[in-house]
Design a protein around this motif. Sequence first.
Motif, short mmCIF file in Angstrom:
data_model
loop_
_atom_site.label_atom_id
_atom_site.label_comp_id
_atom_site.label_asym_id
_atom_site.label_seq_id
_atom_site.Cartn_x
_atom_site.Cartn_y
_atom_site.Cartn_z
N CYS A 193 0.84 -1.20 0.00
CA CYS A 193 0.00 0.00 0.00
C CYS A 193 0.87 1.25 0.00
O CYS A 193 2.07 1.19 0.31
CB CYS A 193 -0.91 0.02 1.23
N THR A 194 0.27 2.37 -0.34
CA THR A 194 0.94 3.66 -0.20
C THR A 194 0.02 4.60 0.56
O THR A 194 -1.21 4.54 0.42
CB THR A 194 1.32 4.28 -1.56
N LEU A 195 0.60 5.47 1.38
CA LEU A 195 -0.13 6.44 2.20
C LEU A 195 0.17 7.83 1.68
O LEU A 195 1.33 8.20 1.48
CB LEU A 195 0.28 6.31 3.67
N HIS A 196 -0.89 8.61 1.48
CA HIS A 196 -0.75 9.97 0.96
C HIS A 196 -1.50 10.91 1.89
O HIS A 196 -2.71 10.76 2.10
CB HIS A 196 -1.30 10.06 -0.47
N LEU A 197 -0.78 11.85 2.47
CA LEU A 197 -1.35 12.79 3.43
C LEU A 197 -1.78 14.07 2.72
O LEU A 197 -1.19 14.46 1.71
CB LEU A 197 -0.34 13.10 4.53
N SER A 198 -2.82 14.72 3.25
CA SER A 198 -3.34 15.97 2.68
C SER A 198 -3.58 15.83 1.18
O SER A 198 -3.07 16.60 0.37
CB SER A 198 -2.37 17.13 2.95
N ILE A 199 -4.36 14.81 0.81
CA ILE A 199 -4.58 14.48 -0.59
C ILE A 199 -5.48 15.50 -1.28
O ILE A 199 -5.33 15.77 -2.48
CB ILE A 199 -5.18 13.05 -0.69
N LEU A 200 -6.40 16.11 -0.55
CA LEU A 200 -7.33 17.07 -1.13
C LEU A 200 -7.02 18.47 -0.61
O LEU A 200 -6.42 18.63 0.48
CB LEU A 200 -8.78 16.72 -0.76
N PRO A 201 -7.41 19.50 -1.33
CA PRO A 201 -7.35 20.84 -0.75
C PRO A 201 -8.11 20.89 0.56
O PRO A 201 -9.19 20.29 0.68
CB PRO A 201 -8.01 21.73 -1.82
N PRO A 202 -7.59 21.57 1.59
CA PRO A 202 -8.21 21.51 2.93
C PRO A 202 -9.68 21.88 2.95
O PRO A 202 -10.48 21.22 3.63
CB PRO A 202 -7.38 22.50 3.75
N GLU A 203 -10.08 22.90 2.21
CA GLU A 203 -11.48 23.31 2.24
C GLU A 203 -12.38 22.27 1.58
O GLU A 203 -13.49 21.99 2.08
CB GLU A 203 -11.65 24.67 1.55
N LEU A 204 -11.91 21.67 0.48
CA LEU A 204 -12.69 20.61 -0.18
C LEU A 204 -12.85 19.42 0.76
O LEU A 204 -13.94 18.83 0.85
CB LEU A 204 -12.02 20.19 -1.48
N ALA A 205 -11.79 19.03 1.44
CA ALA A 205 -11.86 17.89 2.36
C ALA A 205 -12.86 18.15 3.47
O ALA A 205 -13.64 17.26 3.87
CB ALA A 205 -10.48 17.59 2.94
N CYS A 206 -12.88 19.37 4.00
CA CYS A 206 -13.80 19.71 5.08
C CYS A 206 -15.24 19.74 4.59
O CYS A 206 -16.15 19.22 5.25
CB CYS A 206 -13.39 21.06 5.67
N LYS A 207 -15.47 20.31 3.42
CA LYS A 207 -16.82 20.36 2.87
C LYS A 207 -17.36 18.95 2.59
O LYS A 207 -18.52 18.65 2.87
CB LYS A 207 -16.84 21.19 1.59
N LEU A 208 -16.50 18.09 2.03
CA LEU A 208 -16.94 16.72 1.73
C LEU A 208 -17.25 15.97 3.02
O LEU A 208 -18.21 15.19 3.08
CB LEU A 208 -15.87 15.98 0.93
N PHE A 209 -16.46 16.22 4.06
CA PHE A 209 -16.73 15.58 5.35
C PHE A 209 -18.11 15.99 5.87
O PHE A 209 -18.92 15.13 6.26
CB PHE A 209 -15.64 15.94 6.36
N TYR A 210 -18.39 17.28 5.90
CA TYR A 210 -19.69 17.76 6.37
C TYR A 210 -20.82 17.15 5.55
O TYR A 210 -21.86 16.71 6.09
CB TYR A 210 -19.76 19.28 6.28
N PHE A 211 -20.65 17.13 4.22
CA PHE A 211 -21.70 16.63 3.34
C PHE A 211 -22.00 15.16 3.62
O PHE A 211 -23.16 14.75 3.72
CB PHE A 211 -21.26 16.83 1.88
N MET A 212 -20.95 14.34 3.77
CA MET A 212 -21.16 12.91 3.98
C MET A 212 -21.71 12.62 5.37
O MET A 212 -22.52 11.70 5.55
CB MET A 212 -19.85 12.16 3.75
N VAL A 213 -21.29 13.37 6.37
CA VAL A 213 -21.84 13.18 7.72
C VAL A 213 -23.33 13.49 7.73
O VAL A 213 -24.13 12.79 8.37
CB VAL A 213 -21.08 14.05 8.74
N ASP A 214 -23.72 14.52 7.00
CA ASP A 214 -25.15 14.87 6.94
C ASP A 214 -25.95 13.77 6.22
O ASP A 214 -27.13 13.55 6.54
CB ASP A 214 -25.33 16.21 6.22
N LEU A 215 -25.33 13.09 5.25
CA LEU A 215 -26.02 12.00 4.54
C LEU A 215 -26.07 10.72 5.35
O LEU A 215 -26.98 9.90 5.19
CB LEU A 215 -25.31 11.70 3.22
N SER A 216 -25.11 10.51 6.23
CA SER A 216 -24.90 9.20 6.86
C SER A 216 -26.07 8.68 7.67
O SER A 216 -26.23 7.45 7.79
CB SER A 216 -23.63 9.23 7.72
#
Length: 463
Positions: free
Chosen positions: A137-160
Amino acid sequence: MLVVPHPGNDVVLDALIECSGDARATANAINARYKTHNATPTSSTKRKLASSDLTGWLNPGTATSEKPPSTKKRKDAQLPAEPQNPAKPSSSADTTTKPVVNLMQVLRSPPASKSSIPRLPPLTLSNPSMVAEHTPCTLHLSILPPELACKLFYFMVDLSPSWKRNRWWLFDRVVESPHRTSFFVRKQGEDNSWHEAAQYWYNGRPTDPPEEFPALMEEACQYIEDTVNKEMLKRERFPLEWAGHEPGEKLWHANVAASNCYEGAKESVGPHSDQLTYLGPYPTIASLSLGTTRTFRLREVVPSDEVSERHPRTFNVPLPHNSLVIMHAATQESFKHSIPPQSALDLYRPLYPHPSRPTSPPEPSNCRINVTFRFYRPDFSSNSIPRCKCGAPTILRADMKNRHDGKADKYWWICYAGAQNDGKGCNFWRVMDMKMEGRGPTCADRSEMASNNQASFPQRVTV
């Protein structure tokens, strides 16, 4: 009073050699030796012999079970003096100072030697270089722009909250996964073949048609695809990997995504390797982590021909917010992975406020959102999956215990109806045959085609 010493190891071993290793004959020989030296034993001597000869050692309880009848003795009675025995073997005198050893300890086989194969403790892989060194495997840190990562997190938590917990039959009872999950497909026009794939994700449960990638997931997928393809260009391909891309196309692209929500420290998923039913052999899976840090655990399945040489080792990879683990080809064939429960969590503290509450400060969260982007191969489409005797689609599993070099590995089509049919399935199984089933093209097919073309049209050398 005659003192009958316990025979020493040297006496016992000599007698064993003389009697060709026969324990009974050895005991009789040693007992006879003592009896010849004491031809007229008294009742007291008999009791001594009964308690100390080898018959008692070979048959515990038999020598002392027969007691001589008790006789009342006068107080003035005196025992006759014991005759001296000048012919007493010298070895017997030497053994009186040696510790007593049970004969069965001499005859017993030596204890089995402890395994020389070391059991290695779990290893925490805390950075990308360690992950690449110890796993496929390979590990990649900070893969997305910080604001995009935060927005996607909020969106998926609201869907969950609308996501489901997988349920299936296990050992005559219905079990439920300790986390919620959902399935998404990338926009594919009017293609409805993904409905069955979504049902597979829910262990065969009837489901509504899967949702398409939300806009934020589609945007994140662009970054992830670029990273995955750059990594794949650095790696050697396996013979059974998909090679059906056209010239100029990406080696890998995601067409489905499975999402999981782990809320709190106890929600988890046990050790498993992903079903290969639509992925095919040697898939590449990109797993995005958003929210609170959780441990991603990997443990190799050691092949049968190597179990006497090494033990499997467990690797723990902490996955922080906005990190990507790429499970490259061979991970599903050689490792099982899990998200274990934890005793405590570090809460995720978003950098940005929730889009619906821009003036409110960000709230800490104990949720982890995991989005696994996958490429479902065209040669493993739903209409090509074999049916078992139950009439249900089978699942594809790798023979992890007998894997080889990527060329002779075996995969099995297995009945999976029992997961939902009250635990009752059939005994259907079949070895997958790529060529007979018309699957591919694979990297092996491309290599064979290139070799044939080179042999038919050899390169000309101009001088």
